[in-house]
Design a protein around this motif. Structure first.
Motif, PDB file in Angstrom:
ATOM      1  N   GLY A  15      46.418  60.711   7.698  1.00  0.00           N
ATOM      2  CA  GLY A  15      47.431  60.365   8.034  1.00  0.00           C
ATOM      3  C   GLY A  15      47.896  59.054   8.387  1.00  0.00           C
ATOM      4  O   GLY A  15      48.360  58.500   8.819  1.00  0.00           O
ATOM      5  N   ALA A  16      47.287  60.065   9.624  1.00  0.00           N
ATOM      6  CA  ALA A  16      47.162  58.930  11.363  1.00  0.00           C
ATOM      7  C   ALA A  16      46.343  57.252  11.341  1.00  0.00           C
ATOM      8  O   ALA A  16      45.925  57.488  10.210  1.00  0.00           O
ATOM      9  N   ARG A  17      47.392  57.270  12.638  1.00  0.00           N
ATOM     10  CA  ARG A  17      46.947  55.871  13.078  1.00  0.00           C
ATOM     11  C   ARG A  17      47.035  55.627  14.279  1.00  0.00           C
ATOM     12  O   ARG A  17      47.591  55.345  15.143  1.00  0.00           O
ATOM     13  N   TRP A  18      46.010  56.085  15.023  1.00  0.00           N
ATOM     14  CA  TRP A  18      45.610  56.173  16.206  1.00  0.00           C
ATOM     15  C   TRP A  18      45.684  54.968  17.223  1.00  0.00           C
ATOM     16  O   TRP A  18      44.939  53.960  16.203  1.00  0.00           O
ATOM     17  N   GLY A  19      46.580  54.812  18.264  1.00  0.00           N
ATOM     18  CA  GLY A  19      46.386  53.856  18.678  1.00  0.00           C
ATOM     19  C   GLY A  19      46.714  53.607  20.572  1.00  0.00           C
ATOM     20  O   GLY A  19      46.391  54.774  20.852  1.00  0.00           O
ATOM     21  N   LEU A  20      46.795  52.385  21.021  1.00  0.00           N
ATOM     22  CA  LEU A  20      47.233  51.952  22.392  1.00  0.00           C
ATOM     23  C   LEU A  20      48.927  51.469  22.533  1.00  0.00           C
ATOM     24  O   LEU A  20      48.839  50.347  22.207  1.00  0.00           O
ATOM     25  N   LEU A  21      48.961  51.760  23.487  1.00  0.00           N
ATOM     26  CA  LEU A  21      49.902  50.764  23.979  1.00  0.00           C
ATOM     27  C   LEU A  21      50.162  50.288  25.552  1.00  0.00           C
ATOM     28  O   LEU A  21      49.931  51.524  26.099  1.00  0.00           O
ATOM     29  N   ILE A  22      50.109  49.536  25.498  1.00  0.00           N
ATOM     30  CA  ILE A  22      49.777  49.330  27.441  1.00  0.00           C
ATOM     31  C   ILE A  22      50.873  47.955  27.422  1.00  0.00           C
ATOM     32  O   ILE A  22      51.369  46.805  27.046  1.00  0.00           O
TER      33      ILE A  22
ATOM     34  N   GLY B  64      47.918  57.280  21.244  1.00  0.00           N
ATOM     35  CA  GLY B  64      48.549  58.205  19.697  1.00  0.00           C
ATOM     36  C   GLY B  64      48.668  58.138  19.408  1.00  0.00           C
ATOM     37  O   GLY B  64      48.006  56.857  18.513  1.00  0.00           O
ATOM     38  N   ASP B  65      49.452  58.703  17.949  1.00  0.00           N
ATOM     39  CA  ASP B  65      49.348  58.052  16.284  1.00  0.00           C
ATOM     40  C   ASP B  65      50.657  57.487  16.290  1.00  0.00           C
ATOM     41  O   ASP B  65      52.088  57.721  16.292  1.00  0.00           O
ATOM     42  N   LEU B  66      49.961  56.300  15.680  1.00  0.00           N
ATOM     43  CA  LEU B  66      51.240  55.243  15.532  1.00  0.00           C
ATOM     44  C   LEU B  66      51.789  55.469  13.816  1.00  0.00           C
ATOM     45  O   LEU B  66      52.486  55.159  14.464  1.00  0.00           O
ATOM     46  N   ASN B  67      51.476  56.493  13.519  1.00  0.00           N
ATOM     47  CA  ASN B  67      52.093  56.805  11.845  1.00  0.00           C
ATOM     48  C   ASN B  67      53.074  57.783  12.519  1.00  0.00           C
ATOM     49  O   ASN B  67      53.062  58.408  11.625  1.00  0.00           O
TER      50      ASN B  67
END
Lengths: 393, 257
Positions: free
Chosen positions: B58-65, B221-224
């Protein structure tokens, strides 16, 4: 019934001369492929911004012209125009030859042509490229069947007509697929337009007819066959209409884009400020490939002068290359709008017009594809009874 | 399971065996790309000697910039990516660039800022849609990758990517990293440091480097996962996607553009 008799081309010094010249171009292209395969695409003019270069211009021209070359056969069989029937076989042969020439360029320009087999068994059905693989191979099979129905004895008329209809529908699907390679690219301002599919179909009618007529001139030049004047005149008129249709779709394509504010930048680039692309658009596509040949083809002199018709067909081919250069390379040269409303700069060519200087290697590969197509057509005419012996009027 | 990841199970195991036998260098030199399958092999390895937090369900790895925290003259993220994954950009048009710093200037107000751009790891990636062989693929956890075994180098993905996130390998490459083999004639791009994620580092090279500079402009991190720092941040503060008009639902989000 079609009472035309067909004969293989004879070996003549001119025939051999042409084979040697075409063979030399094909061999040169083969050498280029090995060279690029060894050193990588670094030896071409392509870069990370212009990833499809001159080989794609040639490949797509040939593929588009292939489906158009088939029209001559369709006009005879499907639409029942008797003048066209004697050259139906050549139309089919040329369609397959042009497609193979175009596909060869496309495939040999891959980063890993050695892995082509991958594309045969790992299909991604959401890719229009993958669909095109099916459309292209299906085209070759269907046109071969169509040719068989034209050549074999005792094949009922209905079989020929059915095969012709299937081939005609298939070729429309094929060109829709080719146009959609660009039409479905949502990322780029120059593409992302449904009109690409009908535009490419119109281009195929025009380029295919022009190439067919040039091949007729070439074949009559190296043999004793004749290009019947009645057929030539009919084709010339039809070609003029096809050219007008291409201009119409081009006008709609650009006018629609200009109307949308977000596309104003790319339109200004192509139509006004794009340097070589603007020159090729107005001078190459519109003038040399559109208006001038249209004037020639609709003139009274076109009915009597084969040379004038040949000149017009040649200009249409040149204009076609210019049009595809503008679409394919001009479309990539204009920067992606990732940040609307901002001026952008980076170390990866953001916000700037992307540079591209094609090398002779790329032209060599593309011309090799054209030579391969013509060589295949000549070979077909030599071993099969393709050309009408008494293509009389 | 039909995901490309699971199809590659055998390749992963053999690679691990070879690595264990100490022949890693020969593997990379003789057959670049072979070890690439390490990217997708987490499930195969789960339960063995590697942590099992790679393909987190169930993970959705992502970045916040945060562009406000990203100085124009800093390119630590780019350098870190280059060093970690073994690509180099010397300013040629044919050089790769998996992550780049872009400077923006508002045409109306003149305000400028700077931010890194890399593969945005779309939920609906155009590169995956157009790839004829399926070499462009998306993992279950949202990471978009290129399988360089099946990439034929057609460059259609580069035509389709709205973010110029991919590069083509124009010349033979040497001194590759075993965690990110590269191959002439194939396409490459940001892997979201999938090798680090799969071994449980919980971050990427670019984020590590950004944090080390003290700018803290990047967060991974994991957006989900509603408890994750990144999910809390995007739920609390305004953030945007690039080319949101395309509706691709990106894994990378930006603040203060």
């Amino acid at each position: 019934m079609d009472r035309t008799s067909y004969r293989e081309l004879r070996f003549t010094p001119r025939f051999w001369g042409l084979v040697v010249i075409l063979g030399a171009f094909v061999a040169a292209a083969g050498g280029i492929v090995l060279y690029v395969e060894h050193y990588g695409h670094i030896v071409t003019g392509m870069n990370n911004q212009i990833v499809w270069g001159v080989p794609h211009v040639f490949a797509i021209f040939l593929i588009v012209a292939a489906s158009g070359a088939l029209n001559i056969s369709s006009i005879g069989t499907v639409f029942g125009k008797k003048d066209y029937k004697p050259v139906g076989r050549l139309s089919n042969l040329l369609a397959v030859a042009l497609l193979i020439g175009g596909l060869a360029v496309l495939v040999l320009d891959l980063g890993r042509p050695d892995r082509l087999v991958m594309a045969m068994y790992t299909y991604n059905f959401t890719s229009i490229f993958a669909w095109n693989i099916l459309l292209y191979s299906g085209f070759i099979g269907i046109v071969a069947l169509y040719l068989y129905t034209q050549m074999a004895r005792g094949v009922p008329e209905i079989a020929q007509k059915s095969a012709g209809m299937l081939a005609f529908v298939w070729r429309l699907a094929l060109t829709t697929g080719t146009g959609s390679i660009f039409g479905w690219l949502v990322a780029r301002q120059a593409y992302d337009a449904a009109i690409m599919a009908p535009l490419f179909i119109a281009m195929s009618f025009s380029f295919g007819m022009a190439v067919f007529m040039l091949v007729m001139f070439m074949t009559t030049g190296i043999s004793t066959r004749q290009f019947p004047v009645a057929l030539r005149t009919r084709q010339a008129r039809l070609l003029g209409i096809f050219v007008a249709v291409v201009l119409y779709f081009t006008a709609v394509q650009h006018l629609s884009a200009i109307y949308v504010a977000e596309h104003a930048g790319v339109e200004r680039f192509i139509l006004l400020e794009g340097g070589i692309y603007t020159l090729l658009f107005w001078g190459g596509q519109v003038l040399i490939g559109g208006i001038i040949p249209m004037i020639i083809l609709f003139s009274k002199q076109a009915a009597t002068s084969g040379r004038l018709v040949g000149l017009a067909a040649g200009m249409i081919v040149l204009g076609g290359f210019a049009q595809l250069y503008v679409i394919i390379i001009g479309g990539q040269a204009y920067p992606l709008e990732i940040f609307p409303g901002f001026e952008v700069s980076s170390s990866f060519s953001d916000g700037v017009i992307n540079a591209y200087t094609p090398t002779m290697l790329e032209f060599g590969l593309g011309i090799g594809g054209v030579a391969l197509a013509l060589l295949l057509a000549l070979g077909g005419m030599k071993i099969l009874r393709i050309m009408p012996d008494n293509a009389t009027e | 399971m039909t995901s490309p990841l699971h199809k590659e199970k055998g390749a992963e195991l053999s690679r691990r065996d070879i690595l264990k036998s100490g022949a890693a260098l020969a593997t990379v030199t003789l057959a670049p790309g072979v070890t690439l399958m390490a990217f997708g092999g987490k499930k195969a390895a789960a339960g063995e000697d590697m942590p099992a937090d790679g393909l987190k369900p169930g993970a959705r790895w992502g970045l916040l910039i945060d562009a406000a925290k990203c100085p124009e003259d800093c390119s630590a993220c780019v350098s870190a990516c280059s060093a970690e994954l073994g690509w180099e950009n010397n300013g040629l048009e044919t050089d790769p660039q998996w992550i780049r710093k872009v400077t923006l200037r508002d045409k109306e107000t003149g305000r400028t800022n700077s931010l890194p751009v890399m593969c945005q790891h779309c939920e609906s990636p155009p590169c995956v849609d157009v790839c004829p062989t399926g070499a462009s693929f998306k993992r279950e956890d949202g990471i978009v990758l290129v399988n360089r075994h099946t990439c034929i180098g057609c460059r259609y993905c580069m035509m389709a990517c709205p973010f110029k996130a991919r590069s083509f390998v124009f010349a033979p490459v040497s001194d590759q990293k075993s965690i990110a083999p590269r191959g002439i004639g194939t396409v490459e791009g940001c892997t979201l440091c999938v090798h680090k994620i799969d071994r449980g580092d919980g971050t990427t090279a670019c984020v590590e480097a950004c944090t080390a500079t003290g700018n803290n402009a990047m967060m991974f991190g994991d957006l989900n996962d509603p408890e994750s720092e990144i999910a809390i941040a995007v739920a609390t503060y305004a953030s945007v996607e690039l080319r949101a008009d395309l509706g691709l639902n990106l894994g990378v989000r930006y603040q203060n553009i």
